[in-house]
Design a protein around this motif. Sequence first.
Motif, PDB file in Angstrom:
ATOM      1  N   LYS A 361       0.870  -1.175   0.000  1.00  0.00           N
ATOM      2  CA  LYS A 361       0.000   0.000   0.000  1.00  0.00           C
ATOM      3  C   LYS A 361       0.909   1.228   0.000  1.00  0.00           C
ATOM      4  O   LYS A 361       1.954   1.237   0.652  1.00  0.00           O
ATOM      5  N   ILE A 402      -3.211   3.819  -1.618  1.00  0.00           N
ATOM      6  CA  ILE A 402      -3.675   2.980  -2.719  1.00  0.00           C
ATOM      7  C   ILE A 402      -2.822   1.714  -2.798  1.00  0.00           C
ATOM      8  O   ILE A 402      -1.609   1.746  -2.579  1.00  0.00           O
ATOM      9  N   SER A 403      -3.461   0.620  -3.152  1.00  0.00           N
ATOM     10  CA  SER A 403      -2.734  -0.619  -3.416  1.00  0.00           C
ATOM     11  C   SER A 403      -2.020  -0.491  -4.754  1.00  0.00           C
ATOM     12  O   SER A 403      -2.642  -0.181  -5.775  1.00  0.00           O
ATOM     13  N   VAL A 404      -0.701  -0.725  -4.759  1.00  0.00           N
ATOM     14  CA  VAL A 404       0.081  -0.610  -5.989  1.00  0.00           C
ATOM     15  C   VAL A 404       0.692  -1.970  -6.320  1.00  0.00           C
ATOM     16  O   VAL A 404       0.835  -2.834  -5.459  1.00  0.00           O
ATOM     17  N   TYR A 413      -0.619   3.297  -9.025  1.00  0.00           N
ATOM     18  CA  TYR A 413      -1.712   2.366  -9.241  1.00  0.00           C
ATOM     19  C   TYR A 413      -1.916   2.141 -10.738  1.00  0.00           C
ATOM     20  O   TYR A 413      -1.585   2.983 -11.572  1.00  0.00           O
ATOM     21  N   LEU A 418      -5.144  -3.148 -10.047  1.00  0.00           N
ATOM     22  CA  LEU A 418      -5.827  -2.887  -8.780  1.00  0.00           C
ATOM     23  C   LEU A 418      -7.058  -3.773  -8.613  1.00  0.00           C
ATOM     24  O   LEU A 418      -7.364  -4.234  -7.510  1.00  0.00           O
ATOM     25  N   HIS A 421      -5.820  -6.992  -7.385  1.00  0.00           N
ATOM     26  CA  HIS A 421      -5.338  -6.853  -6.009  1.00  0.00           C
ATOM     27  C   HIS A 421      -6.499  -7.022  -5.030  1.00  0.00           C
ATOM     28  O   HIS A 421      -6.382  -7.684  -3.993  1.00  0.00           O
ATOM     29  N   CYS A 422      -7.609  -6.362  -5.366  1.00  0.00           N
ATOM     30  CA  CYS A 422      -8.727  -6.310  -4.430  1.00  0.00           C
ATOM     31  C   CYS A 422      -9.343  -7.679  -4.196  1.00  0.00           C
ATOM     32  O   CYS A 422      -9.876  -7.947  -3.110  1.00  0.00           O
ATOM     33  N   GLN A 436     -11.075   0.662  -2.203  1.00  0.00           N
ATOM     34  CA  GLN A 436     -10.196   0.832  -3.357  1.00  0.00           C
ATOM     35  C   GLN A 436     -10.981   0.824  -4.657  1.00  0.00           C
ATOM     36  O   GLN A 436     -10.734   1.638  -5.560  1.00  0.00           O
ATOM     37  N   TYR A 455      -2.808   4.505 -15.582  1.00  0.00           N
ATOM     38  CA  TYR A 455      -1.634   4.601 -14.710  1.00  0.00           C
ATOM     39  C   TYR A 455      -0.942   5.907 -15.057  1.00  0.00           C
ATOM     40  O   TYR A 455      -1.180   6.506 -16.107  1.00  0.00           O
ATOM     41  N   GLY A 853       1.008  -7.700  -6.411  1.00  0.00           N
ATOM     42  CA  GLY A 853      -0.314  -7.284  -6.836  1.00  0.00           C
ATOM     43  C   GLY A 853      -1.084  -8.467  -7.344  1.00  0.00           C
ATOM     44  O   GLY A 853      -1.587  -9.279  -6.585  1.00  0.00           O
TER      45      GLY A 853
END
Length: 876
Positions: A361, A402-404, A413, A418, A421-422, A436, A455, A853
């Motif tokens: 993150k 943010i999740s990268v 990101y 993403l 990732h989620c 997210q 991106y 990711g």
Amino acid sequence: MINETERLKDPAWKKWGSYVSDREWGTVREDYSADGNAWQYTTHDMARSYAWRWGEEAIGGICDDSQLLCFGWAFWNKRDPIIKERYFGLSNAEGNHGEDVKEMYYYLDALPTHSYMKMLYKYPMHAFPYQLLVDENARRGKQDPEFELIDTGVFDNGEYFDCFIDYAKADKEDILIRLEVVNRSTHAASLVALPTIWFRNTWSWGRHPYKPQLKQNGNAIHIQHDELEMQWLYVEGADQMVFCENESNNSRLYGVANGSPYPKDGINDYIIHGSSSVNTSCTGTKAACVKELVIQPGGSTTFRLRLCRQQQHRPFDGFDTLFAQRVKEADDFFDQQQTLIKDSTQKSLHRQAIAGMLWNKQFYSYKVQQWLDGDPAFPPPPESRKHGRNAHWTHVYNDDVISVPDKWEFPWYAAWDLAFHCVTLALVDPDFAKAQLLLLTQEWYMNPAGELPAYEWSFQDANPPVHAGAVFRVYKLDARQKGVKDYAFLETVFHKLVINFTWWVNRKDRNNSNVFEGGFLGLDNISVFDRSTTLPSGYSIEQADATSWMAVYALNMLHISLELADYNKSYLGMATKFFEHFLYIAGAMAFMGKDNSGLWDEEDQFFYDQFRLPDGSIEKMKLRSMVGIIPLFAVEVITKETLDKHPEFAGRMDWFLRHRPDLASLVSRWNETGKDEKHLLSLLRGHRMKKLLARMLDETEFLSDYGIRSLSKIYDEYPFRMHFDGTDLEVKYLPAESDSFMYGGNSNWRGPIWMPMNFLIIESLRKFHFYYSDDFTVEYPTASGNYLSLKDVGTELAKRLLSIYLPNKNGLLPVAGEQSLLQSDPNFYQYNRLFEYFNGDNGMGLGASHQTGWTGLIANLIEMLNGDQTAIQVAD
């Protein structure tokens, strides 16, 4: 004392976390050049002297969720020319396969609230081989493998320190910090540890003049910031504390006078050269607690700190007890998560995969209008910037955690990354995953026209539209954990996705034919040429993957509509809309062209991209790649129970199918119900699916011992060639790295195995099985004489993917390749790095080495293989 499950109910426990990037230099947001060459505008060499505008970087760093205050680790082995404050790596131009971090570090453990985190950094005792890494990789060409840090020999004979960094929260604003350094050599060795605290520079740019302050107070550093509750950093037994300012050293960078005699690199220059570059008044905006650790051979030592809100008279009382408690809570949390997982190796991989997801993150700040305008305190940027990168995305105002994909290789990101990732993050923290997915659809992210930002290198590039699928997966995982359905989340995102779906229809279907183009679509160099390039006048490309992704999108939106209709019947109209739109897309794929073959090639029994020429004729681009497998993903099953629940929807479908029998009979197979009166919506009927699977499951083509390759191996011996617009083009199967400079040459879809594509293949096979049941079997592998159900084929593919990280019959780890240390030394092989993609022939990890990711999906597959059928979406 509350446990992690209870802490997850209070967002304040996430205020502090691992939100500091692994790399800020070489990023678009820090690029203020005229030509947009971000890699040259800021470099690793500049990084120690350059104050960043938009974010910070560190080794094992933590910060608050606005990144006002940062803490990270620096080290010095007394041999390096600089202290090790940040990870070293090569820029896109320096690496023979693009940008590449040249360090050894591992994310080992983490809880979703960051109440416990642990990582390992391996630091050589000998001088870090900066120049050797640059020179050797420059010498190597595209045909050669990358030259890694471990290849230099700096870890041979145990000549390195293992630096274990972990954090444990005593409270929301009270963080215990521990460094354990292990000497892996056979002799005593000295390491200088420099835990560092600093404020992100928000005051030098002419917008916010307020300047916070750090000041020594005995064995502590007092933190003074108007917007922070955190006020103290206590250190146990530091030799000294040194202070400077987090401001650029303009003298070193540009040969002009500094604003401060104690610039950002002042601590480095004091430690290395003894310079008078630190403030003897012990105040500043950056400070380090210096501690020389002398460690006996094979021994270890521990260094302890505490970052907290309230002043402490005995700051280390109960320190070890609290750490032990948090470690136990982490064990308990994962014991619960891993109830069905029995194998200890799989448990370790599963836990490290999730830990990597949580460590990756990042506080990400990029306000495009401000970036284009420049800073009031500085000369305006070049005029060319106003018409360059992201100039049409001035609404973007990113300022979030943010999740990268990878905080060094991809410290930003990416929309479709993403989404994947989620799906993994939702296994342990569905609220964060939902937040997210909502974030990307907010007005300050999503383009007013409806496009999601891709991106930072080019917001306008089209990523595959996988967001809706991720939304529904996360929604289901959230309901599984909580026992209640979050209709509000689903409804909120659905309305934004309708806008995004419409953008795709209006912008990427130029002939209004329900056949789509999208450019490279995240698959970089998979094609024979750059699909994002401008084609000659009169030419257009009709993409099998873009069209299939839109069919997938329509089915995902249909599924969400029907779910929302369970509590609000008004969504049945939207369900009908997406049902019909799917059939139009499916019909276009099936019937377009003079021979009504669509994007399917009857001769090869495979889907291909095709050119539409100026005279209206069609030329298929007969390259067998993942592009032709993606149509498999467009599958959903509608049950009799759903239709009985929503008779209005059932009636509308029956009317439509009576009036379009072509679509009913050739695409949806609507009149052929499966077991228990299920209905199949798919781009593939049984015959075509078997033919496509015969290709995909052929070990001479797509099927590897480690999963499904991205390109058929047939092109190893017989490269694909075509002549287009006066140019001879060729694609050869490449199991490992790219030999092309397309998209920077640092990504390869011409043979390697990609985890997300395999995940979707497995998920799709299980959906088909839900319709067909065990009665429908295919040969696996092709020409083997062995037949399996589609569900069992998916299970076998998942096992192949998992085998990348498990010892083979020779006791070797495929992911580690031929590096002996990684195979034989327990101080290496017990730790996992999640790579970007994997060698299509031997399973070796490739690309970004901390790509936790989408490769984190291995955690979902482990849960699925161990009996949790909800870890991967099948059907209702």
